[in-house]
Design a protein around this motif. Structure first.
Motif, short mmCIF file in Angstrom:
data_model
loop_
_atom_site.label_atom_id
_atom_site.label_comp_id
_atom_site.label_asym_id
_atom_site.label_seq_id
_atom_site.Cartn_x
_atom_site.Cartn_y
_atom_site.Cartn_z
N UNK A 1 0.84 -1.19 0.00
CA UNK A 1 0.00 0.00 0.00
C UNK A 1 0.88 1.25 0.00
N UNK A 2 0.82 2.00 -1.08
CA UNK A 2 1.58 3.24 -1.20
C UNK A 2 0.68 4.44 -0.97
N UNK A 3 1.20 5.43 -0.24
CA UNK A 3 0.49 6.68 -0.01
C UNK A 3 1.03 7.73 -0.97
N UNK B 1 10.54 11.38 -3.39
CA UNK B 1 10.46 12.71 -2.80
C UNK B 1 10.44 13.79 -3.87
N UNK B 2 10.07 15.01 -3.45
CA UNK B 2 10.22 16.19 -4.32
C UNK B 2 11.70 16.37 -4.63
N UNK C 1 4.69 13.07 -3.65
CA UNK C 1 5.38 12.44 -2.53
C UNK C 1 4.76 11.07 -2.34
N UNK C 2 5.55 10.03 -2.52
CA UNK C 2 5.08 8.65 -2.40
C UNK C 2 5.83 7.95 -1.28
N UNK C 3 5.12 7.37 -0.36
CA UNK C 3 5.74 6.61 0.73
C UNK C 3 4.98 5.30 0.93
N UNK C 4 5.70 4.29 1.37
CA UNK C 4 5.10 3.01 1.73
C UNK C 4 5.40 2.78 3.20
N UNK D 1 14.28 7.96 6.85
CA UNK D 1 13.36 8.35 5.79
C UNK D 1 12.23 9.22 6.31
N UNK D 2 11.81 9.02 7.56
CA UNK D 2 10.77 9.89 8.11
C UNK D 2 11.28 11.33 8.24
N UNK D 3 12.49 11.50 8.76
CA UNK D 3 13.06 12.83 8.93
C UNK D 3 13.34 13.50 7.58
N UNK D 4 13.82 12.70 6.61
CA UNK D 4 14.15 13.26 5.31
C UNK D 4 12.89 13.64 4.54
N UNK D 5 11.87 12.80 4.61
CA UNK D 5 10.59 13.13 3.98
C UNK D 5 10.02 14.40 4.61
#
Length: 421
Positions: A186-188, A307-308, A286-289, A356-360
């Protein structure tokens, strides 16, 4: 290749997949690794020499990424066509706020580098062809099911299909990964309602190895020094954020009109824009899983998070994640455990998730904060940029994020560790 004859299958031989394969060849040479790539590959097809193209697409490598490639034994060759970023200038168009980062302040040769994607790919291929890494190319992974050995992977090459059993499948086929959706991850997706226009440009003034991050009321843009690694030239790599309507207008313009429109948006810090090369573009999302792992399977690179591009964090974040995954695979091999063991993959995810949370958050916040045109927000924003110049501690934290230091990286001889530089 017979069933159960490989340990790790990497779906995708692009920059992320090839880097992971090379890292595993270095840190866990006893692991049997197979890369499945849609494009044909042979040693005879690799050119003897590299001639940079004006229209070549490029990637911004942070200083921390250089350290990774040094440990992989790739940097000496890669640096032959790596343009250093010695300074970064961040500004807000129409406002007084600005901040500057200089590599000399941090006793570094550069804050980062700009490297043509094709050159990076050639360097990786030349090194990989000297390892025991196996290739299935042209072929693609079209399906996967759990098996007693780990996973049973279905490959397709032309009209032929085959099944290969492995201990772990790594999905590295990019941000538009069809395999990710097929396997049920599931990708957001968060759309910015913007597009990135990518092109190389020529300016009347030399870039002096300065990268510009320019935020405007129409969206952010970046100009990165490009070309010779040793002589400050007049070519820069452009990332220009445009709305759908603006993109259509710009693409319909002549080259001279494109340069004029860019001049209006960017200003005159690099003199006059005299040439704009081939334009590529894509919508910004912006796509995250949230859970990029399951028993026997892991997503990496843009398949896990896209990411952007204006902050230049995407590939550098992916690279740090690959090093974390390779570290866990090395430890698993030492312990006699399969790389697809869910505990191994979960440990990888736990270690990489804060990064990845901090970088996003860092990249997304830049876009959101500088996308606000309200006067009070603009005033706070400008004060923040000035504050970065005045407060050494805050500026150093900003610089560490820009340079990509602090992340984990694989160590060839000895246990992996966090970079403390």
């Amino acid at each position: 290749m017979k069933n159960s004859d490989t340990d790790v299958i990497i779906a995708g031989g692009g920059l992320a997949g090839a880097t992971l394969a090379l890292t595993l060849a270095r840190v866990a040479p006893n692991l049997r690794v197979t890369v499945v790539e849609a494009f044909p590959l042979s040693a005879d097809a690799l050119p003897d020499s590299y001639q940079p193209s004006y229209d070549a697409r490029s990637t911004a490598l942070a200083w921390g990424s250089r350290l990774i490639f040094e440990e992989l034994g790739l940097w000496s060759r890669l640096s032959e066509h790596a343009t250093p970023i010695q300074q970064i200038h961040v500004s807000d168009r129409g406002h007084f706020g600005a901040t500057r980062l200089n590599a000399k302040e941090y006793e570094q040769q550069a804050l980062g580098y700009v490297v043509d994607n094709r050159w990076m790919g050639l360097c990786l291929m030349r090194e990989l062809l000297q390892t025991n890494t196996q290739w299935q190319a042209p072929a693609e992974v079209v399906d996967m099911t759990p098996s007693e050995q780990g996973v049973s992977v279905t490959l397709k090459s032309g009209d032929d299909t085959s099944t290969v059993t492995a201990q772990c499948l790594i999905v590295a086929d990019g941000g538009r990964s069809g395999l990710r959706e097929k396997l049920g991850f599931q990708a957001s997706h968060h759309g910015y309602n913007q597009n990135a226009l990518i092109a190389n440009i020529t300016t009347s003034d030399s870039h002096q190895f300065v990268a510009y991050e320019r935020f405007t009321d129409a969206g952010p843009m970046a100009l990165l020094p490009h070309g010779s690694p040793s002589r400050a030239g007049h070519q820069s790599a452009l990332v220009w954020t445009l709305s759908d309507n603006e993109l259509a207008d710009v693409l319909a313009m002549s080259e001279s009109d494109k340069c004029q429109r860019l001049q209006e948006r960017f200003g005159w810090r690099l003199g006059r824009f005299t040439r704009m090369g081939e334009c590529n573009h894509y919508p910004l999302t912006l796509t995250t899983v949230g859970e990029p792992i399951r028993p026997g399977v892991a997503l990496v690179g843009n398949a896990a998070h896209a990411l952007h591009p204006v902050a230049g964090q995407g590939f550098n974040l992916a690279l740090r994640g690959l090093m974390t995954l390779a570290e866990q695979f090395r430890l698993a091999a030492e312990q006699g455990r399969p790389p697809g063991d869910f505990q191994i993959l979960r440990r990888y995810h736990e270690l990489h998730r804060p990064d990845w949370q901090q970088t996003v958050q860092f990249s997304d916040s830049l876009i959101r904060i500088f996308g606000q045109s309200l006067a009070p927000i603009a005033a706070v924003r400008d004060a923040g940029l000035i504050g970065l110049d005045l407060l050494p501690g805050a500026k150093r934290l900003f610089a560490r994020k820009a340079m990509g230091t602090g992340g984990r990286r694989a160590v060839i001889n000895g246990p992996a560790a966090s970079d403390k530089k």
